[in-house]
Design an enzyme around this catalytic site. Structure first.
Site, PDB file in Angstrom:
ATOM      1  NE  ARG A   1      -2.586   8.774  -3.899  1.00  0.00           N
ATOM      2  CZ  ARG A   1      -1.286   8.939  -3.667  1.00  0.00           C
ATOM      3  NH1 ARG A   1      -0.529   7.894  -3.340  1.00  0.00           N
ATOM      4  NH2 ARG A   1      -0.746  10.137  -3.754  1.00  0.00           N
TER       5      ARG A   1
ATOM      6  CB  ILE B   1      -0.990   0.024   1.194  1.00  0.00           C
ATOM      7  CG1 ILE B   1      -0.267  -0.077   2.539  1.00  0.00           C
ATOM      8  CG2 ILE B   1      -2.024  -1.063   1.076  1.00  0.00           C
ATOM      9  CD1 ILE B   1      -1.209  -0.007   3.728  1.00  0.00           C
ATOM     10  CG  ASP B   2      -0.053   4.375  -2.703  1.00  0.00           C
ATOM     11  OD1 ASP B   2       0.580   3.503  -3.325  1.00  0.00           O
ATOM     12  OD2 ASP B   2      -0.997   5.020  -3.197  1.00  0.00           O
ATOM     13  NE  ARG B   3       7.429   7.943   3.285  1.00  0.00           N
ATOM     14  CZ  ARG B   3       8.495   8.720   3.164  1.00  0.00           C
ATOM     15  NH1 ARG B   3       8.900   9.058   1.950  1.00  0.00           N
ATOM     16  NH2 ARG B   3       9.154   9.141   4.223  1.00  0.00           N
TER      17      ARG B   3
ATOM     18  CB  THR C   1      -2.395   4.339   1.841  1.00  0.00           C
ATOM     19  OG1 THR C   1      -2.539   5.082   0.638  1.00  0.00           O
ATOM     20  CG2 THR C   1      -3.692   3.614   2.136  1.00  0.00           C
TER      21      THR C   1
END
Length: 320
Positions: A249, A147-149, A151
């Site tokens: 996103r 998962i994104d940093r 998030t």
């Protein structure tokens, strides 16, 4: 002072492959065995024949088998590499408190916003490196997904190669469901239940990844459901069917409803309208995951609560 891990790297190791590593490429196996050693050095010792499997030279793509004996030569690591984790000890210790489930096969954490899932792109520290420090006895720890940093939320880690293979198969067959909560701009229409828009990833010279909707991109699908309305903002549940980079996103932006405090795909005026809520981070949270346990075959459902910043934001919006 030389650490125990460093001392281990300064002597020849003979490692017998167990079922946990069966089928793993030898280069990837060495990366997990020689933590902190640059990949360039690992490929150099493979190319020079210093690594032997059953006393024979092997290529990086060789896949190890149960019972293989791997000779790992002494490797000296620069002091700055040996000690790169020392300033991060507080963050590493904090990870222990984020664990929401653990057994002998899998581990799940409620990842805080602002921490990358792994090191790289100028980052020496990530969740997986931190967990390996926390669990030095664990012979195998690998990310099931990413998962994104910025998030927050549920992140699954496999503790056995067999578990990793099983969970990757569930992802491939779309048998694992993941639900995110996102606060988006405007009044999301209840009729908008799905976005299907192909996504193309571009990597800039800086190394930054930017994704856009493009007909030449990969097929991508996200399903949406309204959770709460606040007039100028909507709390939605987003369930990605595919797993593309920045998918939720970009799909919310494409639908005309960018996520709050998204520094790449967001809307500055929307962020400014939220100033009274004290929100200061991307409002995207992996709240729920469902999958089949790779060992017991039971249906697992894990929940991750919102952090205090996101909770305060919603409370402020409800009050107003």
């Amino acid at each position: 002072m030389t650490s125990p891990a460093s001392q281990k790297q300064l002597q020849v190791q003979l490692v017998t492959i167990s079922s946990n590593n069966e089928g793993q490429r030898i280069d990837n196996f060495l990366i997990t065995q020689l933590k902190g050693v640059p990949k360039s050095m690992i490929y150099r010792i493979l190319r020079k024949g210093e690594v032997r499997v059953n006393k024979k030279r092997v290529k990086p793509e060789y896949k190890v088998n149960v019972g293989d004996e791997v000779r790992i030569p002494p490797v000296r690591v620069a002091e700055k590499v040996e000690t790169f984790l020392s300033p991060k000890l507080d963050k590493i210790a904090m990870l222990e408190h984020t664990i929401i489930y653990e057994d002998d096969c899998i581990l799940a954490i409620n990842k805080p916003s602002g921490i990358a899932v792994h090191g790289g792109s100028g980052l020496s520290f990530g969740v997986i490196e931190g967990l390996r420090v926390l669990r030095p006895e664990a012979k195998f720890l690998e990310l099931v997904h990413r998962i994104d940093r910025e998030t927050s939320g549920i992140l699954l880690i496999a503790k056995k190669r067999s578990a990793l293979r099983a969970l990757h198969e569930q992802l491939r067959l779309k048998q694992m469901t993941k639900d995110y909560l996102a606060l988006v701009k405007g009044d999301w229409s209840s009729a908008c239940k799905v976005v299907q828009a192909p996504l193309l990833k571009n990597v800039l010279k800086s190394g930054e990844r930017i994704v856009r909707v493009d007909q030449e991109g990969k097929p991508s699908e996200t399903r949406f459901k309204v959770e709460a309305r606040f007039g100028f903002a909507t709390l939605i549940k987003a369930s990605p069917i595919t797993g593309r980079t920045h998918q939720i996103r970009v799909h919310t932006q494409y639908a005309g409803h960018p996520i709050a405090f998204d520094d790449r795909y967001g809307d500055k005026s929307f962020d400014a309208a939220l100033i009274g809520t004290k929100l200061n981070r991307l409002f995207l949270h992996a709240a729920h995951v469902q999958f089949t346990h790779p060992k017991t075959e039971q249906i697992m459902q894990l929940q991750a609560p919102l952090d205090p910043i996101l909770q305060h934001c919603l409370a402020a919006l409800r009050q107003n």
